[in-house]
Design a protein around this motif. Structure first.
Motif, short mmCIF file in Angstrom:
data_model
loop_
_atom_site.label_atom_id
_atom_site.label_comp_id
_atom_site.label_asym_id
_atom_site.label_seq_id
_atom_site.Cartn_x
_atom_site.Cartn_y
_atom_site.Cartn_z
N ALA A 22 0.83 -1.21 0.00
CA ALA A 22 0.00 0.00 0.00
C ALA A 22 0.86 1.25 0.00
CB ALA A 22 -0.93 -0.01 1.22
N LEU A 33 -2.57 6.70 2.75
CA LEU A 33 -2.89 5.28 2.81
C LEU A 33 -4.41 5.06 2.86
CD1 LEU A 33 -0.17 3.97 5.32
CD2 LEU A 33 -0.36 3.45 2.88
N ARG A 34 -5.09 5.99 3.51
CA ARG A 34 -6.55 5.89 3.58
C ARG A 34 -7.16 5.93 2.18
NH1 ARG A 34 -10.43 9.87 7.24
NH2 ARG A 34 -12.44 8.84 6.75
N TYR A 37 -6.60 2.59 0.43
CA TYR A 37 -7.56 1.57 0.85
C TYR A 37 -8.91 1.78 0.17
CZ TYR A 37 -4.08 1.05 4.58
OH TYR A 37 -2.92 0.89 5.28
N ARG A 38 -9.30 3.03 0.02
CA ARG A 38 -10.59 3.33 -0.61
C ARG A 38 -10.57 2.94 -2.10
NH1 ARG A 38 -11.00 8.33 0.77
NH2 ARG A 38 -10.41 9.29 -1.19
N ILE A 40 -8.68 0.63 -3.47
CA ILE A 40 -8.65 -0.84 -3.54
C ILE A 40 -10.07 -1.39 -3.38
CG2 ILE A 40 -7.91 -2.93 -2.35
CD1 ILE A 40 -5.71 -1.75 -4.04
N ARG A 41 -10.83 -0.81 -2.45
CA ARG A 41 -12.23 -1.26 -2.27
C ARG A 41 -13.04 -1.00 -3.53
NH1 ARG A 41 -11.71 0.92 2.95
NH2 ARG A 41 -12.80 2.83 2.32
N GLU A 44 -12.34 -3.79 -5.87
CA GLU A 44 -12.98 -5.02 -5.41
C GLU A 44 -14.47 -5.00 -5.71
OE1 GLU A 44 -10.18 -6.27 -1.60
OE2 GLU A 44 -11.79 -4.81 -1.32
N GLY A 52 -5.59 -9.30 -0.21
CA GLY A 52 -4.83 -8.40 0.64
C GLY A 52 -4.43 -9.07 1.93
N ALA A 54 -2.38 -8.31 5.57
CA ALA A 54 -1.83 -7.27 6.44
C ALA A 54 -0.32 -7.44 6.60
CB ALA A 54 -2.51 -7.33 7.81
N TYR A 58 -0.86 -6.21 -1.49
CA TYR A 58 -1.97 -6.64 -2.33
C TYR A 58 -1.45 -7.43 -3.52
CZ TYR A 58 -4.60 -3.08 0.24
OH TYR A 58 -5.19 -2.33 1.23
#
Length: 314
Positions: A22, A33-34, A37-38, A40-41, A44, A52, A54, A58
């Motif tokens: 990320a 980073l936030r 993540y958004r 990537i969603r 998806e 993904g 932790a 990814y």
């Protein structure tokens, strides 16, 4: 870059590597980073099978691929420019492989972009540096070495050592290759010397793969290079040169270890770190009547000795 373009670019990057962190995406697109993540969603939710983990990153589910993407005119031009560099600075096998890849890039371009590349190709060229010796090494060692690095297999080579003028047979564990000036170099763990060594690739006379694997965890090339530089026996040199002759130095000052220069009125104080003080002494004679050696004293004596030998033959 708008969000749609960024999300598309993220998907392309996910296809380019096995795992993408990320933080890599955040750094490339200069986002938080936030936001990563958004995005990537969003992929998806669009049906892209992203895995993904932790602390790892990814990846795309094995077997998932999109049809070939279209390249922009600017991206295709960058590929063309790189081709000119590859043509001049690598071996025959690498040149042929890159040209094959470029044909595939051109295959997905629109006709207008293809015409554009055909036109611009004649306006980009990489010229040989007249101050450097020409290397016409047509061996295919680069790809063999890269393959051995990827497969963690030793290679056996017959190497010509310039300092001793002798050939030696060695088994090595390759770590990485790098380009310096116009020559490619290899850094490897040499089993003959039980230490890391660097080799000029164009001095490798024979190279062949072996069935010997290696499990040693070698440092990355980027980690090793600074350590390698520190191990070099460098001599600090300072000279005072008249400004009106600086234009004749060209790139030669860099090949002799140029580090820095300071303005001293009508003269310039130049600092070098040279690996060969005798070689520097011979180079200094090219402009010695317009320069003064500040340090080391050893260099002054060496230049005087060369001049005296010359005078004996005049």
């Amino acid at each position: 870059m708008n969000r749609i373009d960024r999300v598309t670019a993220i998907l392309i990057q996910l296809q380019s590597k096995k795992v993408v962190k990320a933080q890599e995406l955040a750094d490339r697109f200069e986002i938080s980073l936030r936001t990563v993540y958004r995005d990537i969603r969003t992929l998806e939710e669009a049906g892209v099978p992203i895995i993904g983990e932790a602390g790892i990153g990814y990846s795309l589910m094995e077997g998932y691929r999109l049809p070939p993407v279209m390249f922009t005119k600017e991206e295709a031009t960058a590929f063309l420019t790189a081709e000119k560099l590859v043509e001049k600075l690598t071996d025959e096998q690498t040149r042929n492989t890159y040209q094959s890849a470029l044909f595939k890039v051109k295959a997905v371009l629109k006709m207008t972009e293809k015409d554009y590349l055909d036109t611009i190709s004649n306006h980009i060229e990489v010229l040989d540096n007249p101050y450097l010796p020409k290397h016409h090494d047509e061996s295919n060692h680069i790809q063999t070495l890269l393959q051995s690095i990827a497969e963690r297999r030793c290679v056996e080579m017959l190497y010509f050592a310039n300092h001793s003028q002798v050939d030696s047979q060695r088994i090595i564990e390759p770590v990485g290759i790098f380009l310096q000036a116009t020559a490619w170099y290899l850094i490897a763990y040499c089993r003959l010397r039980s230490d890391y060594r660097h080799f000029r690739i164009d001095r490798i006379k024979e190279l062949k793969n072996t069935n010997l694997g290696f499990s040693s965890e070698h440092p990355s090339l980027q980690t090793y290079l600074p350590k390698f530089s520190q191990r070099e026996n460098l001599t600090l040199v300072k000279i005072l040169v008249q400004k009106n002759v600086l234009r004749y130095f060209g790139d030669q000052k860099y090949y002799n270890g140029f580090v820095d220069q300071k303005d001293r009125g009508e003269k310039v104080e130049m600092t070098f770190l040279t690996a060969s003080i005798r070689g520097f002494a011979h180079w200094f004679l090219n402009f010695g009547e317009y320069a003064e050696i500040l340090e080391p004293i050893e260099l002054r004596g060496m230049v005087k000795g060369i001049v005296l030998k010359i005078l004996e033959k005049l």
